[in-house]
Design a protein around this motif. Structure first.
Motif, PDB file in Angstrom:
ATOM      1  N   TYR A  66       0.983  -1.073  -0.128  1.00 33.52           N
ATOM      2  CA  TYR A  66      -0.018   0.077   0.224  1.00 33.52           C
ATOM      3  C   TYR A  66       0.683   0.825  -0.303  1.00 33.52           C
ATOM      4  CZ  TYR A  66      -4.683  -2.126   0.709  1.00 33.52           C
ATOM      5  OH  TYR A  66      -5.934  -2.531   0.598  1.00 33.52           O
ATOM      6  N   PHE A  67      -0.124   2.010  -1.097  1.00 31.03           N
ATOM      7  CA  PHE A  67       0.736   3.274  -0.646  1.00 31.03           C
ATOM      8  C   PHE A  67       0.111   4.447  -0.543  1.00 31.03           C
ATOM      9  CE2 PHE A  67       3.693   1.343  -3.799  1.00 31.03           C
ATOM     10  CZ  PHE A  67       5.051   1.924  -3.202  1.00 31.03           C
ATOM     11  N   ILE A  68      -0.041   4.649   0.734  1.00 32.11           N
ATOM     12  CA  ILE A  68      -1.553   6.775   0.492  1.00 32.11           C
ATOM     13  C   ILE A  68      -0.968   7.437   1.475  1.00 32.11           C
ATOM     14  CG2 ILE A  68      -2.893   6.861   2.975  1.00 32.11           C
ATOM     15  CD1 ILE A  68      -2.479   4.049   2.540  1.00 32.11           C
ATOM     16  N   TRP A  69      -2.031   8.566   0.079  1.00 34.74           N
ATOM     17  CA  TRP A  69      -1.290   9.223  -0.374  1.00 34.74           C
ATOM     18  C   TRP A  69      -1.929  10.768   0.011  1.00 34.74           C
ATOM     19  CZ3 TRP A  69      -0.076  10.249  -6.691  1.00 34.74           C
ATOM     20  CH2 TRP A  69       0.803   8.489  -6.552  1.00 34.74           C
ATOM     21  N   PRO A  70      -2.150  12.036   0.059  1.00 31.19           N
ATOM     22  CA  PRO A  70      -3.455  12.625   1.518  1.00 31.19           C
ATOM     23  C   PRO A  70      -4.362  12.651   0.356  1.00 31.19           C
ATOM     24  CG  PRO A  70      -0.677  13.721   0.742  1.00 31.19           C
ATOM     25  CD  PRO A  70      -1.226  12.547   0.031  1.00 31.19           C
ATOM     26  N   GLU A  71      -5.204  13.767   1.609  1.00 28.13           N
ATOM     27  CA  GLU A  71      -6.391  13.995   0.957  1.00 28.13           C
ATOM     28  C   GLU A  71      -5.929  15.199  -0.462  1.00 28.13           C
ATOM     29  OE1 GLU A  71      -9.941  17.274   2.636  1.00 28.13           O
ATOM     30  OE2 GLU A  71      -8.439  16.907   3.938  1.00 28.13           O
ATOM     31  N   THR A  72      -6.858  15.203  -1.305  1.00 28.56           N
ATOM     32  CA  THR A  72      -7.030  16.298  -2.406  1.00 28.56           C
ATOM     33  C   THR A  72      -5.740  16.365  -2.908  1.00 28.56           C
ATOM     34  OG1 THR A  72      -6.722  18.058  -1.398  1.00 28.56           O
ATOM     35  CG2 THR A  72      -8.872  17.955  -1.895  1.00 28.56           C
TER      36      THR A  72
END
Length: 540
Positions: free
Chosen positions: A271-277
């Motif tokens: 998993y890669f998690i990128w931020p809001e917007t």
């Protein structure tokens, strides 16, 4: 009793509760006695011979909670002042500063009113019911802002509240209220009682405080996670929130995100998690696979065979007819549409999953009570958001990877709702991904509070929390609420960790906010006693 004395007592409670509130470390137990000066002031007022005692109680409690709320969430002003001059920003800030304080004040005023017609201990039960019902109201209505729910106050001392896996934060509110009532009774006993009776309330108070803490510390030290590791990368691009929506192209922002991800990604990263917007361009959900931004994302993922990406995006969904109450009509195309603050999951296939932010910030992302408050649209427009409102979805979601792993996507402000996230966990989420953008508030305690509150979600659900902040603090929180890794403020970075999945369900996940619902019901019953005793039975 005089005005100066009650004012000092009210301000003393405000100071103690501010000192106990996150992110100040090690002081949270002060919440267990922080309301005692206010209770003393109310007792003095109700026992006095002065007129309009109800008004005096209301103003005294109002002073405490207005000062306390403002001192703890002063940072709200920062976001509003970015779009307005100082005077207008101050006036608008009074809404979040004052609204929660007003509800808290009502709880104490109703307690005073009930105490005129009921026994002391029934009035105390009413105070607990009124307070928790007001907190629950502030979590569920259109003006929801549950930031200052009392149970949140132990977020910086999570070792002491491991039992939130059974009660959620309302268990913390209940504990704090009972402790303050007993502390006040202990104070009264020292003034009035003699011999053993002088110490009995203090002994009971000690047990009420020490038993939950001891049980929590035993649970904390003995808790062991099942080892079900998954390699996860969380990214903090640190793009100025006031530039990301126009100052920097989406392609350039994606290049920053992929560069940071690749700097620590490994072949087994799942998993890669990128931020809001993280992707600021509006994307049509039906045509997203042909969007250049989406193609750029899949090129990045092609290097990771089992890789899955969850990223924030602004999306649009179109309808041929009016399907949602938030839909707007596009006169050029002749169709209805919703725009969403969205979490999107992308993988090495054509499968794409969307989750639309559901807990929207009042005034900024959603017009509260749109029919009744339509005349206030010009005011809410100054908050820097959109009075036409974002769309939302009615139920929480679980995003599933090709491997079958379930994730609870949580967007920013939603991380305050334990019950909402618990529903995703109940549906199969094995860890929680919070994507946020905390840079609006600047380098204030707002970003720290938001991070610490995520610890409570980890304890309630016994799930790892992976947090990706555009600007703010990113990091990993384990199932005990320990902050395993965290980024620094205003530093572009990527972090990785092997987190453990969990499929077991806690009592809280199974049952939700039972405490809040129960006390909301008893609050109604206690409130009915007041008019009944006053007008029907006419008790003197």
């Amino acid at each position: 009793m005089n005005l100066k004395n009650t004012t000092l007592l009210a301000l003393s409670s405000a100071f103690l509760m501010w000192l106990a509130w996150p992110p100040i470390p090690y002081t949270a137990p002060l919440l267990l006695i922080g309301m005692v000066p206010l209770l003393i002031a109310i007792k003095q007022t109700s026992s006095s011979e002065k007129e309009k005692k109800g008004k005096r109680v209301f103003l005294t409690a109002g002073l405490t909670f207005l000062v306390w709320n403002t001192a703890c969430i002063y940072w709200v002003y920062n976001a509003i002042s970015a779009y307005n001059n100082a005077f207008v920003a101050f006036l608008i800030s009074l809404i979040p500063y004052g609204l929660g304080a007003l509800l808290m004040t009502f709880a104490f005023w109703l307690y005073y009113r009930l105490s005129r017609y009921a026994s002391k201990w029934m009035a105390y039960a009413g105070l607990i019911s009124f307070w928790i019902s007001m907190e629950y109201l502030h979590q569920t209505w259109d003006l929801a802002f549950p930031w200052m729910t009392l149970g949140n106050g132990f977020a910086a001392s999570h070792q002491l509240i491991q039992w939130y896996e059974y009660t959620g934060i309302y268990g913390g509110s209940l504990w704090i209220l009972i402790s303050n009532i007993l502390a006040f009774e202990a104070y009264q006993a020292f003034k009035i009682q003699k011999g053993y009776l002088k110490f009995r309330p203090l002994i009971i108070l000690g047990l009420v405080i020490l038993i939950p803490i001891t049980a929590s510390l035993i649970r904390y030290s003995g808790y062991e996670e099942k080892v079900v590791p998954v390699n996860v990368v969380t990214v903090q691009p640190n793009i100025d929130p006031y530039q990301k929506l126009g100052g920097i192209s989406s392609q350039e922002q994606i290049r920053t995100l992929t560069r940071l991800s690749d700097s620590i990604g490994q072949p087994n990263t799942e998993y890669f998690i990128w931020p809001e917007t993280a992707i600021p361009n509006y994307s049509d959900e039906e045509r997203v696979r042909s969007n250049p931004d989406f193609i750029q994302l899949q090129d990045f993922l092609s290097k990771y065979k089992n890789g899955t990406l969850i990223t924030g995006i602004e999306s649009i969904k179109r309808y041929n007819d009016l399907q949602t109450i938030s839909a707007k009509f596009d006169e050029n195309s002749g169709v209805y549409y919703d725009n969403f603050n969205t979490a999107m999951q992308v993988e090495n296939s054509a499968n794409v999953q969307f989750y639309h932010k559901s807990k929207l910030v009042p005034g900024v992302e959603k017009m509260p009570f749109p029919n009744a408050l339509a005349f206030l649209k010009p005011v809410f427009a100054q908050l820097g958001g959109t009075v036409s409102g974002w769309g939302w979805q009615e139920n929480p979601a679980v995003m599933y990877a090709q491997s079958g792993i379930g994730v609870a996507p949580v967007i920013c402000y939603e991380s305050l709702w334990g019950d909402w996230i618990g529903k995703s966990v109940k549906e199969g989420a094995q860890f929680i991904a919070i994507i946020t953008n905390d840079g609006w508030w600047g380098n204030t305690s707002g970003k720290d509070q938001h991070l610490l509150y995520a610890k409570l979600r980890a304890i309630e659900t016994r799930r790892w929390v992976v947090r990706s902040a555009n600007t703010g603090i990113s990091g990993f929180i384990d199932q005990k609420g320990d902050l395993v890794k965290q980024s620094k403020w205003w530093v572009p970075t990527a972090l990785k960790a092997d987190i453990n999945l969990n499929s077991d369900l806690t009592f809280y996940v199974e049952n939700g906010d039972l405490i809040a619902k129960l006390f909301s019901l008893t609050a109604l019953l206690f409130a009915l006693i007041i008019p009944y005793k006053k007008w029907v039975k006419k008790t003197p």
